[in-house]
Motif scaffolding. Sequence first.
Motif, mmCIF file in Angstrom:
data_model
loop_
_atom_site.group_PDB
_atom_site.id
_atom_site.type_symbol
_atom_site.label_atom_id
_atom_site.label_comp_id
_atom_site.label_asym_id
_atom_site.label_seq_id
_atom_site.Cartn_x
_atom_site.Cartn_y
_atom_site.Cartn_z
ATOM 1 N N HIS A 240 10.577 55.281 58.908
ATOM 2 C CA HIS A 240 9.375 56.052 58.583
ATOM 3 C C HIS A 240 8.487 55.150 57.740
ATOM 4 C CE1 HIS A 240 7.551 60.217 57.474
ATOM 5 N NE2 HIS A 240 6.628 59.268 57.511
ATOM 6 N N THR A 241 8.002 54.110 58.367
ATOM 7 C CA THR A 241 7.086 53.139 57.767
ATOM 8 C C THR A 241 6.040 52.808 58.825
ATOM 9 O OG1 THR A 241 8.633 51.376 58.391
ATOM 10 C CG2 THR A 241 8.732 52.174 56.111
ATOM 11 N N ASP A 242 5.103 51.939 58.488
ATOM 12 C CA ASP A 242 3.923 51.809 59.340
ATOM 13 C C ASP A 242 3.838 50.565 60.208
ATOM 14 O OD1 ASP A 242 3.183 54.179 58.256
ATOM 15 O OD2 ASP A 242 1.555 53.390 57.012
ATOM 16 N N SER A 243 4.663 49.545 59.980
ATOM 17 C CA SER A 243 4.570 48.350 60.814
ATOM 18 C C SER A 243 5.614 48.411 61.929
ATOM 19 C CB SER A 243 4.774 47.088 59.962
ATOM 20 O OG SER A 243 6.144 46.797 59.795
ATOM 21 N N VAL A 244 5.673 47.357 62.728
ATOM 22 C CA VAL A 244 6.615 47.305 63.857
ATOM 23 C C VAL A 244 7.844 46.461 63.525
ATOM 24 C CG1 VAL A 244 4.759 47.626 65.530
ATOM 25 C CG2 VAL A 244 5.451 45.308 64.892
ATOM 26 N N GLU A 245 8.048 46.130 62.244
ATOM 27 C CA GLU A 245 9.100 45.183 61.886
ATOM 28 C C GLU A 245 10.503 45.694 62.181
ATOM 29 O OE1 GLU A 245 8.821 42.015 60.997
ATOM 30 O OE2 GLU A 245 6.674 42.240 61.329
ATOM 31 N N VAL A 246 10.739 46.987 62.051
ATOM 32 C CA VAL A 246 12.102 47.505 62.278
ATOM 33 C C VAL A 246 12.492 47.395 63.750
ATOM 34 C CG1 VAL A 246 13.609 49.520 62.126
ATOM 35 C CG2 VAL A 246 12.058 48.967 60.227
ATOM 36 N N PRO A 247 11.695 47.924 64.692
ATOM 37 C CA PRO A 247 12.084 47.721 66.096
ATOM 38 C C PRO A 247 12.051 46.255 66.524
ATOM 39 C CG PRO A 247 9.899 48.727 65.949
ATOM 40 C CD PRO A 247 10.497 48.767 64.571
ATOM 41 N N LYS A 248 11.193 45.479 65.891
ATOM 42 C CA LYS A 248 11.166 44.044 66.187
ATOM 43 C C LYS A 248 12.478 43.394 65.770
ATOM 44 C CE LYS A 248 8.613 39.818 64.976
ATOM 45 N NZ LYS A 248 7.520 39.259 64.131
ATOM 46 N N TYR A 249 12.962 43.724 64.570
ATOM 47 C CA TYR A 249 14.241 43.178 64.109
ATOM 48 C C TYR A 249 15.363 43.589 65.066
ATOM 49 C CZ TYR A 249 18.464 42.339 61.425
ATOM 50 O OH TYR A 249 19.708 41.907 61.045
ATOM 51 N N ALA A 250 15.381 44.870 65.436
ATOM 52 C CA ALA A 250 16.443 45.359 66.321
ATOM 53 C C ALA A 250 16.455 44.595 67.640
ATOM 54 C CB ALA A 250 16.262 46.858 66.558
ATOM 55 N N LYS A 251 15.282 44.402 68.214
ATOM 56 C CA LYS A 251 15.198 43.678 69.484
ATOM 57 C C LYS A 251 15.704 42.251 69.336
ATOM 58 C CE LYS A 251 11.852 42.110 72.947
ATOM 59 N NZ LYS A 251 10.416 42.113 73.362
ATOM 60 N N GLU A 252 15.304 41.579 68.255
ATOM 61 C CA GLU A 252 15.668 40.179 68.057
ATOM 62 C C GLU A 252 17.143 39.986 67.738
ATOM 63 O OE1 GLU A 252 12.991 38.996 64.998
ATOM 64 O OE2 GLU A 252 11.304 38.631 66.374
ATOM 65 N N HIS A 253 17.821 41.034 67.272
ATOM 66 C CA HIS A 253 19.221 40.903 66.863
ATOM 67 C C HIS A 253 20.176 41.696 67.748
ATOM 68 C CE1 HIS A 253 17.053 39.438 63.332
ATOM 69 N NE2 HIS A 253 18.155 38.781 63.032
ATOM 70 N N GLY A 254 19.713 42.084 68.918
ATOM 71 C CA GLY A 254 20.601 42.660 69.917
ATOM 72 C C GLY A 254 21.104 44.050 69.625
ATOM 73 N N ILE A 255 20.385 44.823 68.811
ATOM 74 C CA ILE A 255 20.752 46.217 68.606
ATOM 75 C C ILE A 255 19.600 47.090 69.098
ATOM 76 C CG2 ILE A 255 22.374 45.750 66.739
ATOM 77 C CD1 ILE A 255 20.225 46.527 64.741
ATOM 78 N N GLN A 256 19.688 48.393 68.884
ATOM 79 C CA GLN A 256 18.708 49.308 69.443
ATOM 80 C C GLN A 256 17.952 50.021 68.325
ATOM 81 O OE1 GLN A 256 20.715 50.593 73.596
ATOM 82 N NE2 GLN A 256 21.845 51.255 71.802
#
Length: 478
Positions: A240-256
């Motif tokens: 519940h934040t405003d940037s795309v960093e969380v889904p970006k991290y997940a994609k880059e580290h092989g999680i969902q």
Amino acid sequence: MAPSVGLRGPRADFPSPLFLVLLALGCTDARRFHAAYLFSGEISDFGWSYTHNIGRTAAHRQMLAALAGDPAAEIKTSIEESLAPEAAYAKIEALVEDEAVDMIVAASFVFHDVMFEAARAFPNTDFVHVSGYYSGLENFATIHGRLYQARYVSGFVAGAMSARKRIGYVASVPIPEVYRGINAYYLGAQAGAGAAITASAVEHKVDVVVRWIGTFYDPVKEAAAAAELHALGCDVLAYHTDSVEVPKYAKEHGIQSVGSNADMRASMGESVLTSANYNWAPLFTEMMNRSYFGTFAAPGADRALFYGYGHGVAVSADPSFRVPRDVVARMRHEEARLLAGWDVFCLPVLRSGAVVNPGACLPTPYMLTNMTFTVDGVADSGALKFAGEVCGNGTSYTRVVQHAPPRITYQCALCREGYAFFLVPGEERGRPQECVACLPGTYAARPGMSACAPCPAGTTNVGLANRECAERIGGGLS
């Protein structure tokens, strides 16, 4: 199977029937109308501000279409991006006094005080605050979407898809809006994992670990919190934040992950299982409609709008192709319940072992102002702390990951004699640090030095383990 509820445009009943009746009767009082929108972030963030701007442009088009038969009508909307709260009042004052705006919409909780103050000062201008809860002025309204309903659906999918049965949630600031999202996500996760839910109990099937960052927008902190939740064993991340960093991290580290504010599959691909999205067009169109026709302050007018699935304001993006068909079918069933009028907080809300809403659904006023807690079962891992905020200058640190209960702490140790701490280049914000030996010609005489001191002229630290300097005599040491 229930119909898909992806990110969609304004509902078919906008503009409102009243709007069209007034137009047909020639009661529009055609005039110039200007609505200004204030955003705390950039509209290119593909998150909170981006979604609000999409709603603004859709509402603008709806107003233009509805007034197309009236050539004298002129509709204008404008935006102010990346507006700091401390600069907001001056901007509002300029908009009212220099540009004669008719309505101001502030799309962030951080503007709550300044908007209410401005509404008092400028009673002939209509003010709309997104996500606030102040009331009492005829020219001041609050609007929000029941995004917790879509977060429930996201949690449902995450709970069903997590192999480790531990999912993470990056939270911003501790206000009712954020707590609603966490609690709905937790309840959805348990339902998605197949938990038994009765009128007085919720079986715990999957861990939901929360990490707070203390702000809505800070890409560095958002990414750091995602990394910590991953280290704690979470294999699906929400936020519940405003940037795309969380889904970006997940994609880059092989999680969902599950997205927020907008459909993150568009930019992050199939690692985003679904997203909890806002569609602000219905609310913005309604408030512009009221302000244009002068019904904003009409007796009995509801100036605290809280719309959800049924109004098309809270929506869930279509699921990733990674989500199996049986989970998609179960997800659609939950969406159909929400569209039919059921609410997430008709489920038991447990706090300290007691049911807050025995045999009933939580009333809206309680959700808006009193939900300032996480329900039983949520694992609150506390606030994100960078190493440099915990371990002071002249120390090194070791990060300690504790899985039960989930917690990340730092063990600090003074740099020993001959060593001083060193900020890792390029990462000064997070202040990662380590103790490194003093370079030739420098020394650290005691533990805990924040920097190595230069040896006095004519002295050297060679052969002294960098703890002291001695005078050179004939090429050696005295």
